[in-house]
Design an enzyme around this catalytic site. Structure first.
Site, PDB file in Angstrom:
ATOM      1  N   SER A   2       6.833  -3.453  -2.991  1.00  0.00           N
ATOM      2  CA  SER A   2       5.708  -3.774  -2.043  1.00  0.00           C
ATOM      3  C   SER A   2       5.160  -5.210  -2.126  1.00  0.00           C
ATOM      4  CB  SER A   2       4.273  -2.911  -2.530  1.00  0.00           C
ATOM      5  OG  SER A   2       4.132  -3.287  -3.696  1.00  0.00           O
ATOM      6  N   HIS A  28       2.171  -7.365   5.494  1.00  0.00           N
ATOM      7  CA  HIS A  28       2.176  -6.577   4.242  1.00  0.00           C
ATOM      8  C   HIS A  28       3.543  -5.779   4.719  1.00  0.00           C
ATOM      9  CE1 HIS A  28       2.309  -2.158   3.588  1.00  0.00           C
ATOM     10  NE2 HIS A  28       2.065  -2.362   2.414  1.00  0.00           N
ATOM     11  N   ARG A  77       9.881   2.489  -0.054  1.00  0.00           N
ATOM     12  CA  ARG A  77       9.932   3.308  -1.204  1.00  0.00           C
ATOM     13  C   ARG A  77      10.802   4.495  -1.230  1.00  0.00           C
ATOM     14  NH1 ARG A  77       5.300   3.634   1.506  1.00  0.00           N
ATOM     15  NH2 ARG A  77       4.603   5.624   2.347  1.00  0.00           N
ATOM     16  N   ASN A 119       6.243  -2.616   2.500  1.00  0.00           N
ATOM     17  CA  ASN A 119       6.693  -1.809   1.354  1.00  0.00           C
ATOM     18  C   ASN A 119       7.570  -0.820   1.712  1.00  0.00           C
ATOM     19  OD1 ASN A 119       5.671   1.198   1.360  1.00  0.00           O
ATOM     20  ND2 ASN A 119       4.178   0.102   2.246  1.00  0.00           N
ATOM     21  N   GLY A 162      -1.148   6.608 -12.728  1.00  0.00           N
ATOM     22  CA  GLY A 162      -1.307   5.936 -13.795  1.00  0.00           C
ATOM     23  C   GLY A 162      -0.324   4.544 -13.971  1.00  0.00           C
TER      24      GLY A 162
END
Length: 301
Positions: A89, A103, A107, A105, A254
């Site tokens: 990213s 921007h 994935r 990204n 997390g």
């Protein structure tokens, strides 16, 4: 989840190439390295700041695996026990207010129930909208999309218009781009072609931005224009903190908090009930922050 590990290696190599190219283009600043590890995996956060052309930016890589939580199930609507995710990213904020924010990204995400998909996209957020720059940007995205399917650009352009939208402001974040999620193999586009599609997008990203940067790098700007830049950065912050899925997923899973929030601009302001002067370039920009503009043909309509 073997596929994710293979793709992680490929994306990590791409990160290095992108950083090197953008450092060369900026001519002053370099990307720092911050390798991080947590119990779910790790990554490399690379941040650039105070450059000749780039005020602040980052290109992040991560590869994480872990237990599929109830919160993630609620976000994704899939039942599973474990997940693996990898991606790159990036966000780049320019020095010059006439140059845009960009921007990107890409994935890959997989679950231990056999479900896997790709996601990503690229979008452009000008502080001042230049139709020629928006057209050039969208035409390049269409060129890449058309290599894989004639439906990719119109479908993903529409998706970007809907996704990069700030409902409480009733305005798009910028001039959009393309956005896709949960992209799975079909008879027409195989898994390997989808992977190559994400690689092509990431590979084109630095050059797409360098062209935009160089166009405006030496253009003079006023205090008023600099203030407007900070205000538009404020809108960017609003979207990222309230609506961005990547931010929400990263915090819920997390991930590394500093890396997740590195998209924030170096400075941003909010002014109560600000209304630009009628007929100004600021007012013109606001009038163009709308969905469904045909940027590919905007100068020939």
């Amino acid at each position: 989840m073997k596929e994710t590990a293979r793709i992680a290696e490929l994306y990590s190599e791409l990160q290095e190439k992108m950083c090197a190219r953008l450092e060369q283009a900026d001519g002053k600043a370099t990307f720092s390295r911050d390798a991080w590890k947590k119990n779910i995996g790790g990554g490399m956060t690379r941040v650039i700041a105070s450059g000749n052309k780039i005020a602040k930016g980052a290109i992040n890589f991560s590869h994480v695996e872990g237990t599929y939580s109830a919160q993630m199930e609620k976000l994704l609507g899939e039942k599973a026990s474990a997940y693996a995710a990898t991606g790159i990213s990036s966000i780049l904020h320019p020095v010059n207010p006439h140059a845009p924010i960009i921007h990107m990204n890409v994935r890959h995400f997989s679950l231990d129930n056999g479900v896997q998909w790709f996601g990503g996209g690229i979008d452009l957020t000008p502080h001042y909208i230049d139709k020629a720059g928006a057209q050039q940007f969208h035409r390049k995205l269409k060129e890449i999309c058309d290599r894989y399917s004639p439906s990719f650009y119109p479908d993903y352009k529409k998706w970007a218009d809907d996704y990069f939208f700030i409902p409480h402001r009733d305005e798009t974040r910028g001039v959009g781009g393309i956005f896709f999620d949960r992209l799975k193999p079909t008879e027409e586009v195989s898994f390997e072609k989808l992977l190559q599609f994400t690689v092509d997008l990431a590979g084109a990203y630095p050059e797409m931005y360098i062209g935009q940067l160089n166009k405006y790098a030496d253009k003079p700007f006023t205090e008023r224009e600099e203030k407007w830049q900070r205000m538009r950065r404020g809108r960017y912050v609003e979207f990222n903190l309230v609506y961005d899925r990547g931010t929400k997923f990263g915090l819920a899973s997390g991930g590394n908090t500093e890396s997740i929030l590195v998209s924030m601009p170096p400075e941003a302001v909010w002014e109560y009930n600000y209304t630009p002067e009628f007929g100004s370039r600021e007012a013109e920009t606001l009038s163009l922050l709308k969905k469904d503009i045909d940027w590919v043909n905007c100068l020939t309509d």
